[in-house]
Design a protein around this motif. Structure first.
Motif, PDB file in Angstrom:
ATOM      1  N   VAL A   1       0.727  -1.249   0.156  1.00 29.10           N
ATOM      2  CA  VAL A   1      -0.012   0.199  -0.017  1.00 29.10           C
ATOM      3  C   VAL A   1       0.879   1.328   0.011  1.00 29.10           C
ATOM      4  O   VAL A   1       0.614   2.298  -0.667  1.00 29.10           O
TER       5      VAL A   1
ATOM      6  N   LEU B   1       1.728   1.648  -3.311  1.00 26.28           N
ATOM      7  CA  LEU B   1       0.560   2.103  -4.246  1.00 26.28           C
ATOM      8  C   LEU B   1       0.194   3.661  -4.051  1.00 26.28           C
ATOM      9  O   LEU B   1      -0.218   3.992  -5.220  1.00 26.28           O
ATOM     10  N   ILE B   2       0.279   4.201  -2.916  1.00 25.98           N
ATOM     11  CA  ILE B   2      -0.136   5.721  -2.808  1.00 25.98           C
ATOM     12  C   ILE B   2       0.750   6.344  -3.689  1.00 25.98           C
ATOM     13  O   ILE B   2       0.052   7.535  -4.069  1.00 25.98           O
ATOM     14  N   TYR B   3       1.851   6.162  -3.890  1.00 30.57           N
ATOM     15  CA  TYR B   3       2.734   6.737  -4.663  1.00 30.57           C
ATOM     16  C   TYR B   3       2.366   6.646  -6.200  1.00 30.57           C
ATOM     17  O   TYR B   3       2.651   7.631  -7.031  1.00 30.57           O
ATOM     18  N   VAL B   4       2.040   5.508  -6.563  1.00 27.16           N
ATOM     19  CA  VAL B   4       1.406   5.113  -7.962  1.00 27.16           C
ATOM     20  C   VAL B   4       0.158   6.104  -8.034  1.00 27.16           C
ATOM     21  O   VAL B   4       0.119   6.809  -9.328  1.00 27.16           O
ATOM     22  N   LEU B   5      -0.615   6.031  -7.200  1.00 28.43           N
ATOM     23  CA  LEU B   5      -1.897   6.914  -7.408  1.00 28.43           C
ATOM     24  C   LEU B   5      -1.602   8.395  -7.545  1.00 28.43           C
ATOM     25  O   LEU B   5      -2.505   9.177  -7.940  1.00 28.43           O
ATOM     26  N   LEU B   6      -0.495   8.793  -6.794  1.00 26.25           N
ATOM     27  CA  LEU B   6      -0.223  10.199  -6.829  1.00 26.25           C
ATOM     28  C   LEU B   6       0.749  10.604  -8.031  1.00 26.25           C
ATOM     29  O   LEU B   6       0.264  11.693  -8.690  1.00 26.25           O
TER      30      LEU B   6
ATOM     31  N   ALA C   1       1.144   7.251 -14.346  1.00 26.21           N
ATOM     32  CA  ALA C   1       0.677   7.611 -15.433  1.00 26.21           C
ATOM     33  C   ALA C   1      -0.795   7.984 -15.180  1.00 26.21           C
ATOM     34  O   ALA C   1      -1.566   8.908 -15.969  1.00 26.21           O
ATOM     35  N   HIS C   2      -1.741   7.228 -14.284  1.00 24.09           N
ATOM     36  CA  HIS C   2      -3.062   7.790 -14.218  1.00 24.09           C
ATOM     37  C   HIS C   2      -3.320   8.282 -12.810  1.00 24.09           C
ATOM     38  O   HIS C   2      -4.406   8.442 -12.410  1.00 24.09           O
ATOM     39  N   GLY C   3      -2.329   9.016 -12.124  1.00 22.23           N
ATOM     40  CA  GLY C   3      -2.325   9.339 -10.869  1.00 22.23           C
ATOM     41  C   GLY C   3      -2.832  10.875 -10.957  1.00 22.23           C
ATOM     42  O   GLY C   3      -3.050  11.581 -11.974  1.00 22.23           O
ATOM     43  N   VAL C   4      -2.892  11.303  -9.746  1.00 18.25           N
ATOM     44  CA  VAL C   4      -3.443  12.850  -9.725  1.00 18.25           C
ATOM     45  C   VAL C   4      -2.340  13.656 -10.296  1.00 18.25           C
ATOM     46  O   VAL C   4      -2.830  14.627 -11.145  1.00 18.25           O
ATOM     47  N   PHE C   5      -1.009  13.679 -10.374  1.00 17.98           N
ATOM     48  CA  PHE C   5      -0.025  14.319 -10.887  1.00 17.98           C
ATOM     49  C   PHE C   5       0.336  13.774 -12.265  1.00 17.98           C
ATOM     50  O   PHE C   5       1.468  14.597 -12.728  1.00 17.98           O
TER      51      PHE C   5
ATOM     52  N   LEU D   1      11.267   7.701  -2.806  1.00 16.64           N
ATOM     53  CA  LEU D   1       9.918   8.318  -2.081  1.00 16.64           C
ATOM     54  C   LEU D   1       9.398   6.916  -1.464  1.00 16.64           C
ATOM     55  O   LEU D   1       9.126   7.189  -0.092  1.00 16.64           O
TER      56      LEU D   1
ATOM     57  N   VAL E   1       6.449  -2.165  -6.176  1.00 17.96           N
ATOM     58  CA  VAL E   1       5.323  -1.503  -6.740  1.00 17.96           C
ATOM     59  C   VAL E   1       5.880  -0.333  -7.347  1.00 17.96           C
ATOM     60  O   VAL E   1       5.099  -0.183  -8.626  1.00 17.96           O
TER      61      VAL E   1
END
Lengths: 278, 288
Positions: B117, B120-125, B128-132, B152, B224
């Motif tokens: 996890v 994962l949170i850095y992938v979400l951030l 390519a499909h993340g926030v930034f 990170l 991840v």
């Protein structure tokens, strides 16, 4: 302008230290976790539940939580014995054993994983002995249990050890002079005093086991519905670009982790009230 | 008086010799099965074909690249968390303010998050499909599947190590030494360098030691975000996985043996610190 919430002290550097702490904490921990919360909220509660009820995800959660629970219970028993032996008995090599208990904290999980897989495989030193007995460990759910016992062991020992050290021998002597035999003393005097620490150690090992990945995947076999753990399924979903699925599993695991953390705090508060120590 | 009478009576508050021996035996068997044999197996498998293949596996370019990357990641992430740990401990231990216990809880938070996890949170951030993600892509910045992402994720999983060693120790020590230095005319930084730092040096080293061991050994979180590009984004633990999955057992265990040596060195230094400088460590770390 003064910060009224801070007590007066002569020391400088409060704003610098706290400011740096808060900025760094926000950047490294809070912002990324917020990204997870954001993604989760876009799924909605119903969406999460829908995803979690998919059979494969449900099976992986059951595997992770069920085996982590069993391994933590196993550790609660044997970790207690190890802690007792290390504190109460003097024997050659005691210091060495005591230091060795921290090995699972220090050994990278991937190294532990391949070592346990080699050891408990049918061709390995221990696996080879168990094979004729019809006991398959590596590449079965039992293998996951072995890895989680390894990972959770120090949590129980290190939580229980200091409490055993603090026990006052006078209480045991009093029990003995009042006619209790050793078994009764252990069961009715010592065990209740150690119980909060045992529960705390159990919960810490359980929490760690639920999220553990590196040491498990090498020995697990990773068969969907049988020996696939939830963290692995997160990675599988990510590789399929199924971000919603990965997020749903991660959210459930995070919620479970916080619930366990809360539980540990409650146990410690109860212990402080009841026994005066944590 | 005969010598026999001088011997203390058998303590009532202990188990008989037989029960003792049995419990010690149980503990030894348990620890052997779950701790010692796995450690021995690492070196046994690494050296199974002799020293030649062992050395060859370590000298291989991808293995060397993984060692370099692991060292690089540790060299960046450990000092970051060291500075943070000192700043956080200074704020928490030396001052009273509202929300302090919440802050301490938040600092420990990364320990309760599953490594996967944490990645994962850095992938979400930043993915390519993340926030930034789109913004980073249009600016040509790579974080996920590149070294910054690995750093990170490592910083995240090792975040609490230094702070949680320093906070209880500095709370125990109080501020009297610092106040004395200030009243004698030292400025803030002089006080920190000459008074506080010497007071906390062993706990600092202890925290850095544990932080470093985890930074070099982290697997799940790094796995991840890494992308597993041989020679480029593979740290040592990830390289172990690749070799192992290719059935290159000797090479996998050879690289693993380096990490096992790191773990052993960490344990030995840690134990020595506990024995010789236990007074300079936080209560929870003192054991001998």
């Amino acid at each position: 302008m003064t910060f009224a919430f801070r007590q007066k002290t002569a020391l400088p550097g409060f704003h610098l230290a706290l400011g740096y702490t808060l900025v760094y904490l926000s950047l490294i921990v809070l912002l990324p976790l917020a990204a997870l919360v954001l993604r989760t909220s876009s799924l909605g509660l119903a969406g999460i539940v829908d995803l979690a009820l998919q059979p494969r995800i449900l099976a992986s959660l059951r595997t992770s939580f069920g085996i982590a629970f069993a391994a933590a219970a196993f550790n609660a028993v044997f970790g207690l014995i190890v802690a007792w032996v290390l504190v109460r008995y003097d024997f050659p090599g005691r210091r060495f054993l005591d230091a060795a208990v921290d090995l699972p904290f220090a050994l990278p999980t991937a190294v532990a994983g391949i070592a346990l897989a080699a050891l408990y495989a049918p061709t390995g030193w221990v696996g080879g002995l168990l094979e004729p007995l019809g006991l398959k460990v590596a590449y079965t759910p039992l293998g996951i249990g072995v890895a989680l016992v390894f990972i959770g062991l120090p949590f129980v020992v290190r939580t229980v050890e200091p409490v055993i050290r603090e026990l006052e021998p006078e209480i045991e002597e009093a029990a003995a002079t009042l006619g209790a035999n050793r078994g009764q003393t252990l069961r009715r005097v010592i065990l209740p005093a150690l119980l909060p620490a045992i529960i705390t150690g159990f919960a810490l090992a359980f929490a760690r086991g639920v999220g553990e990945y590196g040491s498990v995947i090498f020995i697990a076999g990773n068969i969907p519905y049988v020996s696939e753990i939830a963290p692995l399924l997160i990675i599988v979903r990510l590789e399929e670009f199924d971000y919603a699925g990965a997020t749903a599993i991660a959210t459930l695991m995070l919620v479970a982790a916080f619930a366990i953390l809360l539980f540990i705090n409650l146990v410690q508060a109860w212990s402080r009230r009841r026994f005066g120590y944590v | 008086m005969s010598e026999k009478a001088l011997r203390p009576p058998r303590p009532v508050a202990s188990e008989g010799p037989l029960a003792r021996a049995a419990l010690i035996a149980v503990a030894l068997v348990f620890l052997s099965l779950f701790l010692f044999l796995p450690l021995v197996v690492v070196f046994w498998e690494a050296l199974r074909n002799g020293l030649g293949p062992y050395v060859a596996a370590l000298a291989e370019p991808d293995a060397l690249a993984s060692v370099r990357l692991t060292l690089l990641v540790a060299v960046i992430s450990v000092p970051l968390n060291l500075v943070f740990g000192v700043a956080a401990a200074w704020a928490v231990a030396k001052f009273e303010f509202k929300g302090k216990s919440l802050l301490v809880t938040l600092i420990d938070l990364p320990f309760s998050v599953s490594p996967v996890v944490s990645g994962l949170i850095y992938v979400l951030l930043f993915g390519a499909h993340g926030v930034f993600g789109p913004w980073l892509k249009s600016h040509g910045v790579e974080i996920i599947f590149a070294v910054p992402g690995i750093v990170l994720a490592t910083v995240f999983v090792t975040f609490p190590f230094v702070a949680r060693e320093l906070i209880p120790l500095m709370q125990d020590q109080g501020s009297l030494d610092e106040e004395a230095a200030l009243s004698l005319g030292a400025n803030g930084w002089q006080t920190f360098w000459r008074i506080t730092l010497p007071n906390i040096r062993w706990a600092l080293l202890y925290g850095v030691l544990l932080c470093n061991a985890r930074a070099m050994g982290e697997f799940g979180a790094v796995s991840v975000v890494s992308g597993h590009i041989r020679g480029l984004t593979n740290t040592m633990p990830l390289h172990v996985e690749i070799l192992y999955n290719e059935y290159n057992s000797v090479a996998a265990f050879a690289v693993a043996s380096l990490l096992a040596l790191l773990a052993l060195a960490t344990l030995i230094i840690k134990t020595l610190l506990e024995i010789f400088y236990g007074d300079g460590l936080a209560n929870s770390s003192r054991r001998h």
